[in-house]
Design an enzyme around this catalytic site. Sequence first.
Site, PDB file in Angstrom:
ATOM      1  N   PHE B 115       0.044  -7.041   7.021  1.00 20.27           N
ATOM      2  CA  PHE B 115       0.956  -6.526   8.037  1.00 20.27           C
ATOM      3  C   PHE B 115       2.342  -7.118   7.809  1.00 20.27           C
ATOM      4  O   PHE B 115       2.493  -8.101   7.068  1.00 20.27           O
ATOM      5  CB  PHE B 115       0.431  -6.895   9.439  1.00 20.27           C
ATOM      6  CG  PHE B 115       0.161  -5.694  10.309  1.00 20.27           C
ATOM      7  CD1 PHE B 115      -0.742  -4.727   9.919  1.00 20.27           C
ATOM      8  CD2 PHE B 115       0.828  -5.521  11.519  1.00 20.27           C
ATOM      9  CE1 PHE B 115      -0.986  -3.613  10.713  1.00 20.27           C
ATOM     10  CE2 PHE B 115       0.589  -4.413  12.322  1.00 20.27           C
ATOM     11  CZ  PHE B 115      -0.317  -3.462  11.915  1.00 20.27           C
ATOM     12  N   GLN B 234      12.327  -4.457  20.763  1.00 22.80           N
ATOM     13  CA  GLN B 234      11.936  -4.109  19.398  1.00 22.80           C
ATOM     14  C   GLN B 234      12.020  -2.605  19.156  1.00 22.80           C
ATOM     15  O   GLN B 234      11.504  -1.814  19.950  1.00 22.80           O
ATOM     16  CB  GLN B 234      10.511  -4.570  19.127  1.00 22.80           C
ATOM     17  CG  GLN B 234      10.039  -4.237  17.720  1.00 22.80           C
ATOM     18  CD  GLN B 234       8.828  -5.057  17.338  1.00 22.80           C
ATOM     19  OE1 GLN B 234       7.710  -4.751  17.722  1.00 22.80           O
ATOM     20  NE2 GLN B 234       9.054  -6.129  16.597  1.00 22.80           N
ATOM     21  N   HIS B 236      10.637  -0.062  16.586  1.00 20.01           N
ATOM     22  CA  HIS B 236       9.612   0.025  15.542  1.00 20.01           C
ATOM     23  C   HIS B 236      10.126   0.899  14.402  1.00 20.01           C
ATOM     24  O   HIS B 236      10.722   1.947  14.656  1.00 20.01           O
ATOM     25  CB  HIS B 236       8.331   0.620  16.134  1.00 20.01           C
ATOM     26  CG  HIS B 236       7.124   0.446  15.262  1.00 20.01           C
ATOM     27  ND1 HIS B 236       6.942   1.167  14.103  1.00 20.01           N
ATOM     28  CD2 HIS B 236       6.057  -0.372  15.387  1.00 20.01           C
ATOM     29  CE1 HIS B 236       5.795   0.793  13.548  1.00 20.01           C
ATOM     30  NE2 HIS B 236       5.231  -0.132  14.314  1.00 20.01           N
ATOM     31  N   LEU B 246       4.209   6.717  17.969  1.00 18.69           N
ATOM     32  CA  LEU B 246       4.055   5.632  16.996  1.00 18.69           C
ATOM     33  C   LEU B 246       3.229   6.033  15.776  1.00 18.69           C
ATOM     34  O   LEU B 246       2.188   6.674  15.891  1.00 18.69           O
ATOM     35  CB  LEU B 246       3.368   4.447  17.684  1.00 18.69           C
ATOM     36  CG  LEU B 246       3.086   3.212  16.822  1.00 18.69           C
ATOM     37  CD1 LEU B 246       4.387   2.544  16.394  1.00 18.69           C
ATOM     38  CD2 LEU B 246       2.213   2.221  17.580  1.00 18.69           C
ATOM     39  N   GLU B 249       2.148   0.414  11.705  1.00 14.43           N
ATOM     40  CA  GLU B 249       2.581  -0.418  10.592  1.00 14.43           C
ATOM     41  C   GLU B 249       1.443  -0.590   9.584  1.00 14.43           C
ATOM     42  O   GLU B 249       1.665  -0.885   8.410  1.00 14.43           O
ATOM     43  CB  GLU B 249       2.997  -1.789  11.145  1.00 14.43           C
ATOM     44  CG  GLU B 249       3.556  -2.736  10.126  1.00 14.43           C
ATOM     45  CD  GLU B 249       4.258  -3.919  10.800  1.00 14.43           C
ATOM     46  OE1 GLU B 249       5.203  -3.677  11.588  1.00 14.43           O
ATOM     47  OE2 GLU B 249       3.865  -5.064  10.545  1.00 14.43           O
ATOM     48  N   ARG B 280       9.871  -6.267  11.385  1.00 18.19           N
ATOM     49  CA  ARG B 280      10.249  -4.953  11.907  1.00 18.19           C
ATOM     50  C   ARG B 280      11.745  -4.798  12.116  1.00 18.19           C
ATOM     51  O   ARG B 280      12.301  -3.725  11.853  1.00 18.19           O
ATOM     52  CB  ARG B 280       9.514  -4.704  13.223  1.00 18.19           C
ATOM     53  CG  ARG B 280       8.041  -4.451  12.994  1.00 18.19           C
ATOM     54  CD  ARG B 280       7.305  -4.240  14.299  1.00 18.19           C
ATOM     55  NE  ARG B 280       5.921  -3.885  13.999  1.00 18.19           N
ATOM     56  CZ  ARG B 280       4.977  -3.719  14.919  1.00 18.19           C
ATOM     57  NH1 ARG B 280       5.265  -3.880  16.207  1.00 18.19           N
ATOM     58  NH2 ARG B 280       3.750  -3.395  14.577  1.00 18.19           N
ATOM     59  N   HIS B 344      10.145   0.327  21.133  1.00 16.85           N
ATOM     60  CA  HIS B 344       8.710   0.097  21.027  1.00 16.85           C
ATOM     61  C   HIS B 344       8.180  -1.025  21.909  1.00 16.85           C
ATOM     62  O   HIS B 344       7.131  -0.889  22.521  1.00 16.85           O
ATOM     63  CB  HIS B 344       8.376  -0.207  19.561  1.00 16.85           C
ATOM     64  CG  HIS B 344       6.926  -0.444  19.292  1.00 16.85           C
ATOM     65  ND1 HIS B 344       5.965   0.494  19.594  1.00 16.85           N
ATOM     66  CD2 HIS B 344       6.261  -1.506  18.767  1.00 16.85           C
ATOM     67  CE1 HIS B 344       4.768   0.018  19.248  1.00 16.85           C
ATOM     68  NE2 HIS B 344       4.924  -1.192  18.761  1.00 16.85           N
ATOM     69  N   ARG B 379       9.023  -9.510  17.406  1.00 19.08           N
ATOM     70  CA  ARG B 379       7.579  -9.740  17.362  1.00 19.08           C
ATOM     71  C   ARG B 379       7.001  -9.244  16.046  1.00 19.08           C
ATOM     72  O   ARG B 379       7.385  -8.173  15.556  1.00 19.08           O
ATOM     73  CB  ARG B 379       6.898  -9.001  18.519  1.00 19.08           C
ATOM     74  CG  ARG B 379       5.376  -9.057  18.444  1.00 19.08           C
ATOM     75  CD  ARG B 379       4.713  -8.403  19.637  1.00 19.08           C
ATOM     76  NE  ARG B 379       4.923  -6.959  19.727  1.00 19.08           N
ATOM     77  CZ  ARG B 379       4.272  -6.053  18.995  1.00 19.08           C
ATOM     78  NH1 ARG B 379       3.399  -6.434  18.083  1.00 19.08           N
ATOM     79  NH2 ARG B 379       4.517  -4.767  19.165  1.00 19.08           N
TER      80      ARG B 379
END
Lengths: 333, 565
Positions: B115, B234, B236, B246, B249, B280, B344, B379
């Site tokens: 990730f 955030q 995304h 969404l 990721e 991100r 996001h 994050r």
Amino acid sequence: MQVNLKVRRFDPAGDGDARYQSYSVDMPENATVLDALIQVREYVDGSLSLRCSCRSAICGSCAMRVNHRARLACKTKVTEVAEREGDEIVVEPMGNMPVIKDLVTDMEVHWSKVRQITPWLQPTGPEPEREYLVSNEAMLDLSHTMNCIMCGACVSDCTVLEVDTKFIGPAALAKAYRFGGDPRESRDPAAHVQKDRLQYLSDVPGGIWDCTRCNMCVEVCPKDVRPMDRIMQLREMAGEAGVKGSIGYRHGGAFANSVRRLGRLDEARLLPDSVGFWNVPRLLSEVPGALRLLRAGKLPWSHAMPWHKPIPGIKHVRRIVDQVRKERKASSS
Amino acid sequence: MAVFEHDVLVIGAGLAGMRAALAAQDAGANVGMISKVHPVRSHSNAAQGGINAALNEDDSWEEHAFDTIKGSDYLADQDSVEVLCQEAGAELIRLERMGVIFNRDETGHLGTRRFGGATKARTYFVGDITGQAILHVMYEQLLKAEARGQSPFRLYEEWFVTSLISDGERCLGALALEIRTGELHAILAKGTIIATGGFGRVYEPSTNALICTGDGMSAAWRIGAPLMDMEMVQHHPTTLKGSGVLITEGARGEGAYLLNSEGERFMKTYAPNAMELASRDVVSRAEQTEINEGRGIDGCVLLDMRHLDPQLIQERLWQIREIGIDFADVDIVKEPIPIRPGCHYAMGGIKTDVNGATPVSRLYAAGEAACVSVHGGNRLGANSLLDTVIFGRRSGAHASESGRSEKAPSIPDSVIEEERKRLQAILDRPKNGDRVAQIRLDLGVSMDRNVAVFRAAEGLEEERGIVAQMKERYAKAPVEDKGKVFNTDLLFHLELGYVLDCAEAIVLGAIERKESRGAQFRLDYPKRDDANWLKHIMLSYSPEGVRMDYAPVTITQWPPQERTY
């Protein structure tokens, strides 16, 4: 693009009758039925009530009937429905549940059935130090059922629930498979967990044997969970686990035996073979129904009589049946 | 109108809320849980890619902590991050034992995927439906606890919190509308836990569900709880063109490329080592730069998965494949899918300590609604699910423990009566041609223009004015539905009030922070400035205006360094 909706409205504070109201809203080409309903609610008629949240077929809030079939409004494109089924789109609340207001139904019918199936994993014995060791294939198999978002579409359009409110229903039974089919749930014969689960699902009124295999739940499920297939898997697991006492299980056996013996269905023997020859009260209770079938011509007299000859070439049928049985026995042992 | 009493009241039934309720029940507390939707409808569902824990042999909690802190651009409190990462492994194993069907490797052990922002593969997952798979299992555990009658529990399903009850110092519970009847009730508790998730609907578009309206943050703010790091929103990197839905990721974790209009993997310019799997904020800025400099396609760049094995897509990314087909007419197996950075997640929220306690007595917060802070300025993917279960559990346990010594609160009937009058006054407003939906749309679009990936004084000041204007319009905005039963029109109205409070806090924080860190990139202050801004911004509401304070960032063992990927 002009979208024409005909929405079933119900105001609990009104005269108790539902009515249909038409709306026409201008929407982009790729709009979903949910987009159009939101447009109505936000800019045309704020009194229209519906549940919706994620807009992407994940939360399960917006199941409703679109052109008389349960769907997720957020996953249903206006153009697809309009092209196939005509310009005016009829939107109604889900079936098999009481309506609270407009498109909002009381889903307690559904949630109560989920609670009925002991909806949690029941491992027994000592816990492993870390995770349970299981195959990825087993987890992937369960993931098809975990894909269920509990939207209620299958509950809405289930043809058994329509006539039998005791039926546990496709969504909750599919969920039962998710536990019964989980290798982490104890299969230790002494712990009885899996067998008890299957025994309950077999014996309880409205259990796994009450599905009529109409396939409706498979057709309406927006997440391809195929609830009916899960119910069939539970039936097989019940047999494999030795849960064979139910009429449903014996009915399946009687069917197969009849085909092996005659090459076709022996309706006169099917009932006693299923419920038991000495189950006189049950047999008698079926007589009026059988007579009605005969009168209506749905059961030919010749079929109702207990003497039949095998079809020509029956030995081939028997060879096939025996081969299948042998293979299944080998694969389960 | 009725008054209910509990030891612990949890507001919100997503993962943080349900984990808190379970922990409180384990501690023997009488628990009430309010949610405006059925628990399995909660937005935790939408977390796709996975949950982080350093369980593999070549990994350690320290490495997980360092990646998290570097990802946060050093704004996270390191003592909190240590708790998060140290407890991650045990909590993950607990989830597995509860029944989550995590992906396995060839040996039958839990398997991981890579990730963004992580130096090791430590993301555990269920295809691309991880949040849904955990949320439904958590609900099962709640039903199990209820069936076994382990301690008194009541779920107030489809109840909507209109405000928190405060005696000026302490939180005493909440006032809530029973949506089905339209009746207002009071639910009192010795400890109240806010687990209402984020405020994504402040922006348009957003990956967030329509229910993500910052209810708990705003309600807590109104009784004096400070909001912290609110400017850290955030964006995304991979949200669908148009609707903003969404795309996980996990797609890049499994090897997807990001391409510009020239077919280039442009991340090589911005993050030559981590490429598509940088943090991100870094990836979103890179995409926005490509788009702004004319190398986008119709306001988007492309996410390309054509080189991935279709079998892998079917086993690990089936949901986004379906989302692509349903919502963008693109089959990711055959074509690249257009995506853009989109709102996001809220790194900021109600300030809490590692036990979920806020500065307001008897008030707790957990999950996205809270700011512990473990995410700081940005994050890492798959740390949000972890945050919900770790701090959900801790706040539930702590609230029941410290509530034991408290006396049961009581309130005069006038408290409910005054709130009822306030709501009635909103319902009685005459039509004035304005609509709640229009105000929300105007706000969301302007926030997306002025307070998104790139920010500057001019746009931020403009947005401050827009938020003030929207508040004025909101104060007069009518409700069309006058009925009592399932009056969603009234709920949207109240939600917009919450949204506007969050918007105000976001804009004030963004104006105040005169540097670039994590999700806050100021074109007029493009450098990180540790000398002046290695600190949290805290905003507190008072009738006279918003008060601004600073809180130091706790550094334990990782001094701030230059951040490259």
